[in-house]
Design a protein around this motif. Structure first.
Motif, mmCIF file in Angstrom:
data_model
loop_
_atom_site.group_PDB
_atom_site.id
_atom_site.type_symbol
_atom_site.label_atom_id
_atom_site.label_comp_id
_atom_site.label_asym_id
_atom_site.label_seq_id
_atom_site.Cartn_x
_atom_site.Cartn_y
_atom_site.Cartn_z
ATOM 1 N N MET A 84 0.773 -1.241 0.000
ATOM 2 C CA MET A 84 0.000 0.000 0.000
ATOM 3 C C MET A 84 0.801 1.286 0.000
ATOM 4 S SD MET A 84 -1.317 0.406 3.940
ATOM 5 C CE MET A 84 -2.164 -1.162 4.065
ATOM 6 N N ALA A 111 -3.246 9.617 -3.048
ATOM 7 C CA ALA A 111 -3.371 8.572 -2.029
ATOM 8 C C ALA A 111 -2.385 8.798 -0.895
ATOM 9 C CB ALA A 111 -3.146 7.199 -2.660
ATOM 10 N N GLN A 131 -3.457 9.292 2.870
ATOM 11 C CA GLN A 131 -3.009 8.414 3.947
ATOM 12 C C GLN A 131 -2.467 9.222 5.123
ATOM 13 O OE1 GLN A 131 -0.173 5.919 1.917
ATOM 14 N NE2 GLN A 131 -1.703 4.360 1.388
ATOM 15 N N THR A 171 -11.263 5.388 6.340
ATOM 16 C CA THR A 171 -10.479 4.264 5.841
ATOM 17 C C THR A 171 -11.382 3.142 5.353
ATOM 18 O OG1 THR A 171 -8.656 4.810 7.339
ATOM 19 C CG2 THR A 171 -8.711 2.570 6.459
ATOM 20 N N ALA A 217 -10.721 4.660 1.550
ATOM 21 C CA ALA A 217 -9.256 4.586 1.539
ATOM 22 C C ALA A 217 -8.740 4.155 0.175
ATOM 23 C CB ALA A 217 -8.779 3.605 2.609
ATOM 24 N N ILE A 218 -7.635 4.791 -0.249
ATOM 25 C CA ILE A 218 -6.981 4.471 -1.511
ATOM 26 C C ILE A 218 -5.521 4.134 -1.229
ATOM 27 C CG2 ILE A 218 -6.370 5.291 -3.817
ATOM 28 C CD1 ILE A 218 -8.667 7.242 -3.657
ATOM 29 N N ASP A 219 -5.034 3.048 -1.795
ATOM 30 C CA ASP A 219 -3.631 2.669 -1.642
ATOM 31 C C ASP A 219 -2.777 3.365 -2.697
ATOM 32 O OD1 ASP A 219 -3.928 0.651 0.463
ATOM 33 O OD2 ASP A 219 -5.006 -0.505 -1.047
ATOM 34 N N TYR A 246 -2.407 -4.589 1.392
ATOM 35 C CA TYR A 246 -3.255 -3.504 0.896
ATOM 36 C C TYR A 246 -4.427 -3.289 1.844
ATOM 37 C CZ TYR A 246 -0.643 -3.170 -3.412
ATOM 38 O OH TYR A 246 0.367 -2.959 -4.316
ATOM 39 N N GLY A 255 -6.904 -0.460 0.973
ATOM 40 C CA GLY A 255 -7.845 0.452 0.354
ATOM 41 C C GLY A 255 -9.183 -0.190 0.055
ATOM 42 N N ASP A 257 -9.738 1.402 -4.491
ATOM 43 C CA ASP A 257 -8.565 1.485 -5.357
ATOM 44 C C ASP A 257 -8.961 1.393 -6.827
ATOM 45 O OD1 ASP A 257 -6.767 1.658 -3.254
ATOM 46 O OD2 ASP A 257 -6.536 -0.504 -3.089
#
Length: 398
Positions: free
Chosen positions: A257, A269, A273, A288, A292-294, A318, A320, A323
């Motif tokens: 991630m 991202a 984060q 999250t 949430a995006i990795d 990971y 997210g 994603d």
């Protein structure tokens, strides 16, 4: 006892915590003799703070000496030397019977919708105190711990806790044809062992991808062709050209991630984060869980760099929920994708004979670059995160 505890975002400290006690008849207590810092620990250090609270004990790569066993633990005795797998599994539920030990139904964290409990890895995975400590309570000790012989160096067996089974599963899931080719994205501890295992299992070409000179040099020493990310503009296109104009049979993402690079949305991202980690936990957890995006550079490279009809194996963690994935390209190119937490005990029968071999064919004794006392763990986290002083793997002695 002394233990490495999470105190806040990018803030860990060695503090005094209560000694662990037997809580269930299937528990054991071990005195930890060696424990390692994992790349996954860095996700706790910088990203997954909303699921931790100050004082949580970190670490999931321990080994040590059995000090006490519960009444239902008949396979261990006081004085036994053991390695403890990072996932906690019972060995007898529906999932365990199918060797899906990372999905153990006895220890699943159903309140969070997650699989088997993990040592030292947030409320998402059970808030079980971890192994970067002087002592460790081991639940499900009637199945989990792996007994090892006396009179051998800790590092010969320590990586059975995570690194070796995770890398073995990554290579197995990559389904590299005999005499085929595989590219490994990320040459941290897992990536290094993926290189060695892939060569051991018969891959003809293994390409190790990273930008850190020490990591590239170590992978090359074990037979990898190396690709320095800092010297190529498009790693996927380079891979396609490098392997017969079509790309390697398989690729392995050993990063996860927090990959670095310029993939679509990566910078957003990264900012997201960091910003999420500064919010109150109740708010950060909701964000999250929903949006949430990795940072997906390694995954994108693996997906776009594999040949048509090839297999991509994800071993990097990971987290997210939304994603962006290149679905049209994945579908058109017929890519197979496999992933997940390692089912540690599933692979022990394959890996144990290799680490018992005095010739050390996988180079277990050649992975750690730093051996430090537990008291120096906070500085070791910074060093490992920043990849300074040639750091590839840190082993701590409580």
């Amino acid at each position: 006892m002394k233990a490495l505890t999470w105190q806040g975002n990018e803030n860990v400290a060695v503090t005094d915590v209560p000694d662990p006690q037997i809580q269930e008849p299937t528990d054991a207590i071990i005195q930890v003799t060696s424990t390692a810092i994992c790349g996954s620990d860095l996700h706790l250090y910088g990203v997954l703070g909303p699921y931790l609270k100050p004082g949580d004990v970190l670490g999931h790569e321990p080994m040590g000496i059995v000090q006490e066993v519960g009444s239902e633990v008949s396979n261990l005795s006081v004085g036994d030397r053991v390695v403890v797998p990072f996932n906690i599994s019972c060995g007898h539920c529906w999932m365990c019977e199918r060797k899906l030990f990372a999905q153990c139904e006895t220890t699943q964290v159903r309140s969070e919708g997650k699989g088997a409990s993990l040592f030292g890895y947030t409320s998402l995975y059970g808030s079980v105190p971890g192994g970067q400590a002087e002592f460790l309570r081991v639940p499900q000790a009637q199945f989990g711990p792996i007994k090892i012989p006396d009179g051998t160096p800790d590092e010969q067996f320590l990586y059975l806790s995570d690194v070796l089974p995770t890398a073995w599963q990554a290579v197995a899931y990559a389904d590299v044809p005999q005499g085929g080719s595989v590219a490994v994205f990320g040459l941290g501890p897992i990536g290094q062992m993926c290189v060695r295992i892939a060569k051991h299992l018969g891959a003809e070409r293994v390409i190790g991808i990273d930008s850190v000179p020490e990591r590239l040099a170590l992978a090359a020493r074990y037979g990898a062709e190396t690709l320095d990310l800092s010297t190529v503009e498009d790693v996927s296109a380079t891979l396609l050209d490098l392997v017969d104009g079509r790309g390697p049979d398989s690729t392995i993402d050993a990063v996860g991630m927090e990959a670095h690079g310029g993939a679509p949305g990566s910078k957003i991202a990264e900012i997201g984060q960091k910003a999420t980690g500064l919010l109150p936990d109740s708010i950060a957890q909701k964000i999250t869980d929903k949006v949430a995006i990795d940072r997906l550079d390694a995954m994108y490279g693996a997906l776009k760099g594999v040949r048509r009809g090839g297999t991509v194996s994800l071993s990097g963690v990971y987290g997210g929920e939304v994603d962006p994935m290149p679905m049209m390209e994945m579908f058109d190119r017929g890519i197979q994708l496999r992933m997940g937490q390692a089912h540690v005990r599933r692979w022990i029968d394959d890996v144990l004979p290799l680490v018992q071999d005095p010739a050390d064919p996988l180079g277990a004794l050649d992975l750690a670059t730093h051996r430090l006392p537990l008291a120096e763990a906070p500085g070791a986290y910074e060093m490992f995160r920043d990849k300074t002083d040639g750091c590839i793997k840190v082993v701590l002695a409580p």
